[in-house]
Design a protein around this motif. Structure first.
Motif, PDB file in Angstrom:
ATOM      1  N   THR A  51       0.828  -1.211   0.000  1.00  0.00           N
ATOM      2  CA  THR A  51       0.000   0.000   0.000  1.00  0.00           C
ATOM      3  C   THR A  51       0.860   1.257   0.000  1.00  0.00           C
ATOM      4  N   THR A  73      -0.501  -7.579  -5.227  1.00  0.00           N
ATOM      5  CA  THR A  73      -1.714  -8.282  -4.798  1.00  0.00           C
ATOM      6  C   THR A  73      -1.370  -9.643  -4.216  1.00  0.00           C
ATOM      7  N   PHE A 133       1.515  -4.408  -9.740  1.00  0.00           N
ATOM      8  CA  PHE A 133       0.427  -4.505  -8.774  1.00  0.00           C
ATOM      9  C   PHE A 133      -0.207  -5.885  -8.741  1.00  0.00           C
ATOM     10  N   HIS A 144      -5.531  -2.732  -5.278  1.00  0.00           N
ATOM     11  CA  HIS A 144      -4.369  -3.061  -6.112  1.00  0.00           C
ATOM     12  C   HIS A 144      -4.804  -3.588  -7.480  1.00  0.00           C
ATOM     13  N   LEU A 145      -5.839  -4.376  -7.504  1.00  0.00           N
ATOM     14  CA  LEU A 145      -6.312  -4.921  -8.784  1.00  0.00           C
ATOM     15  C   LEU A 145      -6.871  -3.822  -9.685  1.00  0.00           C
ATOM     16  N   THR A 155       0.304  -9.291  -0.871  1.00  0.00           N
ATOM     17  CA  THR A 155      -0.661  -8.838   0.129  1.00  0.00           C
ATOM     18  C   THR A 155      -1.474 -10.007   0.655  1.00  0.00           C
ATOM     19  N   VAL A 193      -6.704  -5.698  -1.438  1.00  0.00           N
ATOM     20  CA  VAL A 193      -6.529  -6.425  -2.699  1.00  0.00           C
ATOM     21  C   VAL A 193      -7.341  -5.810  -3.834  1.00  0.00           C
TER      22      VAL A 193
END
Length: 622
Positions: A433, A569, A565, A502-503, A572, A499
């Motif tokens: 993040t 993801t 990313f 990020h997606l 994360t 998540v």
């Protein structure tokens, strides 16, 4: 009320009742004298107003008592109590933290660093990396805090903040010739950003020690004000230096340099560990006061949100930006009203004769009970012997760690499985993040957003960062108290919420960067108080932090950040798994009452002071 009025038989003047009253008065006189002696030996007495003194009393001729000497003026005594009290210390900490989050607005002025110093995107990423290293490595600040008072920790942080950002400002504006090399610019921003660790240690850790039973709520509020600092700095910059939106942001670096240092210096004498015991009235009102601070901060966040929306939609003049900044500064003063309310209520209660009599004396039911000696206090376990030899200290640190919840040494915590899991979750989850926050300007540019949107992204991240911090602080405390939900499990849930953000960046959905800013800002903020509270609960009240950050590049198009990313993801999700594993390991610990040691007849300050013990007076030990 007279002391004699508590006896129904006082109207019958018998020899036995007179003797009983004499014994009562002698017992009360002894307790009062011990109380005065005890309070005189304690350096900090925030909840003992100056007007509360052991004044000699004489009969008023109407069955009551009155002081021989009148107390000092109430306003002066109240003012002294406010300035020395826990609540003004908390208010000063809120203001320090509201100016300590300047590292989160790097995306606003990073483009000017790149342009004026002629850096490539990779070189700018290097500068941002050292900014994150400085902001998130705070072990040395914790070590300094163990051997120095909080005011010195804050003073060191203020000096580092002013020196680091001032040199960065002089370098970016061309006042330093020749232009400094890249490594020196990285050093400047690392030193300036590292002042945030000293501010957190000096103010945040001190507040947690003064309010140990409400650490989750306190952490949420303090870290919430840090989250709002980005939006606050943006409004002040626009008011002081004119409208932004792609303009010259170099003066913002100067503002970041002097303002946090000035706030820390102003409150140097206020931030301190207060070891005086809290009276029951103050403990009962504590949560209500925190809610008052929360309402004020929520109103500030709501105003900032409305201001951001209006500034995005309309073109503001410098005067209109000035009005917004004035409202922000005024709302930062509103929590002081909560301080005055709490201290005034406590002052009024302490100055009531009945309240003082109830605190100093408990009426026995019979003469036998009055003459019965008080039970001896429970023995205080002797602390382990402290040795000054470095080798002996190292061997002591390598001994088997104490149970969860007790103070660990740094080595004992670092080699524990719990710390490895917590560090993994922090480095992978929060590091992802933070990568998105630092590069939001370049991400917006690659996806075709206008320059004015960058400030909007930063402000949205700042406000939702705040909301995540206060929600996690209050929410995790409520879930822990009511349902015994482990904080690491809450951390795992928070990381999974990041998540989708990020997606959205990886897929480049049109207009989705606003939603991604909200999601990432909320999750980044919510993780902060949960992580800090988990560390303090599992390893004792000592602050150690560390976070990682992945490097990124910039270009034009969705493909620029897709792979990065997608990787973020994945890590994360791995971080959430690590946090869930930690929650499973500590489920029995959180199933019990982790605050029990702060409730069993121990004052809040003494219960957590490192190396301190409560020593009763010698007369009470008999």
């Amino acid at each position: 009320m007279s002391l004699y009025q508590s006896h129904p038989s006082t109207s019958v003047q018998t020899t036995g009742s007179i003797a009983l009253r004499t014994v009562h008065l002698m017992a009360r006189s002894r307790v009062v004298s011990q109380s005065v002696t005890k309070h005189a030996l304690q350096p900090h007495q925030p909840y003992q107003p100056l007007c509360i003194q052991s004044n000699p009393r004489r009969s008023s001729g109407r069955g009551g008592e009155e002081p021989l000497h009148s107390p000092p003026m109430a306003p002066a005594a109240l003012a002294a109590q406010v300035l020395r009290g826990r609540w003004f210390m908390a208010y000063g900490s809120f203001l320090i933290m509201s100016a300590a989050g300047a590292t989160y607005i790097f995306a606003i002025y990073s483009k000017d660093i790149k342009a004026t110093l002629g850096y490539t995107q990779e070189q700018l990423n290097t500068v941002g990396f050292f900014k994150d290293v400085g902001a998130n490595v705070g072990i040395h600040a914790g070590l300094v805090a163990e051997v120095t008072p909080p005011w010195l920790v804050l003073a060191v942080g203020a000096a580092m903040n002013l020196g680091g950002y001032l040199m960065l400002y002089l370098s970016v504006t061309g006042r330093v010739r020749p232009a400094p090399p890249l490594w020196l610019v990285c050093l400047y921003i690392a030193v300036g950003a590292n002042s945030q660790a000293f501010a957190n240690t000096g103010a945040l850790v001190t507040c947690v020690k003064n309010f140990p039973e409400s650490r989750g709520v306190m952490l949420g509020l303090l870290k919430g004000f840090v989250g709002l600092s980005g939006a606050i700095f943006t409004q002040l910059y626009l008011a002081f230096y004119g409208p932004g939106g792609g303009g010259d942001t170099r003066p913002l670096i100067l503002l970041v340099g002097w303002l946090p240092a000035a706030v820390s210096v102003f409150f140097l004498g206020t931030i301190r560990i207060i070891r005086a015991p809290r009276p029951p009235a103050a403990a009962r009102r504590e949560y209500r006061a925190f809610c008052g601070f929360l309402y004020v901060s929520l109103a500030l966040a709501a105003f900032l949100m409305v201001a951001i929306i209006l500034q995005k939609r309309f073109r503001f003049t410098r005067a209109e930006y000035g009005v917004c900044a004035a409202v922000v500064l005024s709302m930062l003063l509103l929590p002081f009203a909560v301080v005055l309310r709490e201290e005034a209520a406590l002052f009024k209660k302490n100055t009531t004769p009945e309240a003082r009599a109830a605190e100093d004396y408990t009426e026995p039911s019979t003469a036998t009970a009055a003459t019965k000696p008080a039970p001896a206090p429970a023995p205080v376990p002797e602390p382990p012997p402290v040795t000054s030899k470095p080798g002996a200290r190292l061997l002591a640190a390598l001994r088997p760690p104490p149970p969860r919840g007790e103070d660990h040494s740094i080595l004992q915590a670092l080699v524990s499985v719990d710390m490895v899991l917590l560090f993994t979750a922090t480095a992978l989850g929060v590091g992802g993040t933070l990568t998105a926050i630092d590069n939001m300007g370049q991400i917006g540019e690659s996806l075709g957003y206008p320059p004015r949107s960058v400030a909007t992204f930063v402000s949205l991240i700042s406000i939702w960062n705040y909301l995540g911090r206060v929600a996690a602080g209050f929410g995790s405390e409520a879930l822990l108290a009511r349902h015994r939900v482990p904080r690491p499990l809450i951390l795992a849930a928070v990381l999974l919420l990041a998540v989708p953000g990020h997606l959205l960046i990886a897929l480049g959905v049109p207009g989705s960067l606003y939603v991604a800013s909200v999601a990432i800002g909320f999750c980044f903020g919510a993780a902060q108080p949960v992580i800090l509270a988990s560390v303090s609960e599992l390893f004792g009240l000592r602050r150690r932090r560390g976070r990682g950050r992945a490097g990124v590049t910039t270009c034009i198009g969705v493909r620029c950040y897709r792979e990065s990313f997608l990787v973020i993801t994945a890590v994360t999700v791995a971080a959430a798994v690590a946090a869930a594993a930690l929650a499973w390991r500590t489920r029995e610990f959180y199933a019990g009452d982790i605050y029990a040691k702060f409730k069993e007849g121990t004052s809040s300050g003494d219960a957590i002071g490192e190396g301190d013990r409560v020593q009763p007076p010698k007369e009470e030990q008999l």
